[in-house]
Design a protein around this motif. Structure first.
Motif, short mmCIF file in Angstrom:
data_model
loop_
_atom_site.label_atom_id
_atom_site.label_comp_id
_atom_site.label_asym_id
_atom_site.label_seq_id
_atom_site.Cartn_x
_atom_site.Cartn_y
_atom_site.Cartn_z
N LEU A 14 0.82 -1.21 0.00
CA LEU A 14 0.00 0.00 0.00
C LEU A 14 0.86 1.26 0.00
CD1 LEU A 14 -2.87 -1.00 2.45
CD2 LEU A 14 -3.00 -0.69 -0.02
N PHE A 15 1.96 1.24 0.72
CA PHE A 15 2.86 2.39 0.76
C PHE A 15 3.49 2.63 -0.61
CE2 PHE A 15 6.96 4.41 1.78
CZ PHE A 15 6.47 5.56 2.39
N LYS A 16 3.89 1.56 -1.29
CA LYS A 16 4.45 1.71 -2.64
C LYS A 16 3.42 2.26 -3.61
CE LYS A 16 7.93 -1.91 -2.36
NZ LYS A 16 8.34 -3.22 -2.87
N ALA A 17 2.18 1.79 -3.51
CA ALA A 17 1.12 2.31 -4.39
C ALA A 17 0.85 3.78 -4.10
CB ALA A 17 -0.15 1.48 -4.20
N LEU A 18 0.86 4.16 -2.84
CA LEU A 18 0.66 5.57 -2.47
C LEU A 18 1.80 6.44 -3.00
CD1 LEU A 18 -1.05 7.60 -0.90
CD2 LEU A 18 0.38 7.12 1.10
N LEU A 19 3.02 5.97 -2.90
CA LEU A 19 4.15 6.74 -3.45
C LEU A 19 4.04 6.90 -4.95
CD1 LEU A 19 7.29 5.52 -1.46
CD2 LEU A 19 6.24 7.78 -1.45
N ARG A 20 3.62 5.85 -5.66
CA ARG A 20 3.43 5.94 -7.10
C ARG A 20 2.35 6.95 -7.45
NH1 ARG A 20 2.01 0.51 -8.82
NH2 ARG A 20 3.31 -0.18 -7.13
N LEU A 21 1.28 6.95 -6.68
CA LEU A 21 0.19 7.90 -6.91
C LEU A 21 0.65 9.33 -6.66
CD1 LEU A 21 -2.86 8.32 -7.45
CD2 LEU A 21 -3.16 8.19 -4.98
N LEU A 22 1.40 9.55 -5.61
CA LEU A 22 1.89 10.90 -5.31
C LEU A 22 2.86 11.39 -6.38
CD1 LEU A 22 2.35 10.79 -1.45
CD2 LEU A 22 0.62 12.01 -2.76
N ARG A 23 3.68 10.51 -6.91
CA ARG A 23 4.60 10.91 -8.00
C ARG A 23 3.82 11.30 -9.24
NH1 ARG A 23 8.10 6.05 -6.75
NH2 ARG A 23 9.51 6.84 -5.16
N ALA A 24 2.77 10.55 -9.55
CA ALA A 24 1.95 10.87 -10.71
C ALA A 24 1.25 12.22 -10.53
CB ALA A 24 0.92 9.77 -10.96
N VAL A 25 0.73 12.48 -9.34
CA VAL A 25 0.09 13.76 -9.08
C VAL A 25 1.09 14.89 -9.18
CG1 VAL A 25 -1.02 15.11 -7.24
CG2 VAL A 25 -1.80 12.81 -7.72
N LYS A 26 2.29 14.66 -8.67
CA LYS A 26 3.32 15.70 -8.73
C LYS A 26 3.70 16.03 -10.17
CE LYS A 26 8.04 16.67 -7.36
NZ LYS A 26 9.27 16.09 -6.82
N THR A 27 3.81 15.02 -11.03
CA THR A 27 4.17 15.31 -12.41
C THR A 27 3.03 15.96 -13.16
OG1 THR A 27 3.52 13.08 -13.08
CG2 THR A 27 5.84 13.43 -12.55
N LYS A 28 1.78 15.59 -12.82
CA LYS A 28 0.63 16.18 -13.52
C LYS A 28 0.39 17.63 -13.11
CE LYS A 28 -0.93 12.56 -15.74
NZ LYS A 28 -1.07 12.46 -17.15
N PHE A 29 0.48 17.90 -11.81
CA PHE A 29 0.12 19.22 -11.31
C PHE A 29 1.31 20.08 -10.93
CE2 PHE A 29 -3.64 16.61 -10.40
CZ PHE A 29 -4.55 17.31 -11.15
N GLY A 30 2.51 19.64 -11.24
CA GLY A 30 3.69 20.42 -10.90
C GLY A 30 3.73 21.74 -11.65
N ASP A 31 3.43 21.72 -12.94
CA ASP A 31 3.44 22.96 -13.72
C ASP A 31 2.33 23.90 -13.28
OD1 ASP A 31 5.57 22.00 -15.16
OD2 ASP A 31 4.31 21.19 -16.77
N PHE A 32 1.19 23.35 -12.92
CA PHE A 32 0.10 24.19 -12.44
C PHE A 32 0.48 24.86 -11.12
CE2 PHE A 32 -3.86 24.72 -10.00
CZ PHE A 32 -4.48 25.63 -10.82
N TRP A 33 1.18 24.15 -10.26
CA TRP A 33 1.62 24.72 -9.00
C TRP A 33 2.62 25.85 -9.24
CZ3 TRP A 33 0.15 25.41 -4.37
CH2 TRP A 33 1.04 25.79 -3.38
N LEU A 34 3.51 25.67 -10.20
CA LEU A 34 4.45 26.74 -10.54
C LEU A 34 3.72 27.96 -11.08
CD1 LEU A 34 7.39 24.79 -12.20
CD2 LEU A 34 7.35 25.90 -9.97
N PHE A 35 2.66 27.72 -11.87
CA PHE A 35 1.86 28.83 -12.38
C PHE A 35 1.18 29.58 -11.24
CE2 PHE A 35 -2.45 30.15 -13.63
CZ PHE A 35 -2.11 31.20 -14.48
#
Length: 119
Positions: A14-35
């Motif tokens: 479960l921890f590995k799946a959560l880390l994978r999910l957080l990495r995906a969210v970071k890559t998807k919304f990273g540019d939006f956060w910078l904006f």
């Protein structure tokens, strides 16, 4: 193998799946956060002023109003076209001279008048 081994394995999975999910969210919304970090109050104020100058709220309200006015007549036209097609097929089947299996109807009592409408 005891229950603690399986519980540890489940927690790690479960921890590995959560880390994978957080990495995906970071890559998807990273540019939006910078904006969002680059926005300032002066930028937001300028955007609101320009939108007001170009009549953006009024034009969007006009588009919404006209689309709602056009929705029901368009839906009515589409439904009437569909029902007209289906009704013409149903009437054609109802008044046809054949049964459902392709055999002609028998008119033994009166050859000019069909006394049996339903097969």
């Amino acid at each position: 193998m005891n229950i603690y081994y399986w519980l540890r394995y489940l927690i790690l999975a479960l921890f590995k799946a959560l880390l994978r999910l957080l990495r995906a969210v970071k890559t998807k919304f990273g540019d939006f956060w910078l904006f969002c970090r680059c926005l300032t109050w002066s930028t937001l104020k300028e955007v609101c002023m320009k939108a007001g100058e170009q009549r953006l709220p009024g034009l969007s309200a006009e588009m919404a109003y006209n689309s709602m006015l056009a929705l029901f007549p368009g839906l009515l036209a589409i439904l009437s076209a569909i029902f007209t097609k289906f009704c013409s097929i149903a009437v054609g089947l109802f008044w046809s001279n054949e049964r459902g299996d392709g055999r002609p109807r028998s008119n033994s009592s009166n050859p000019g008048y069909s006394n049996s409408i339903f097969c």
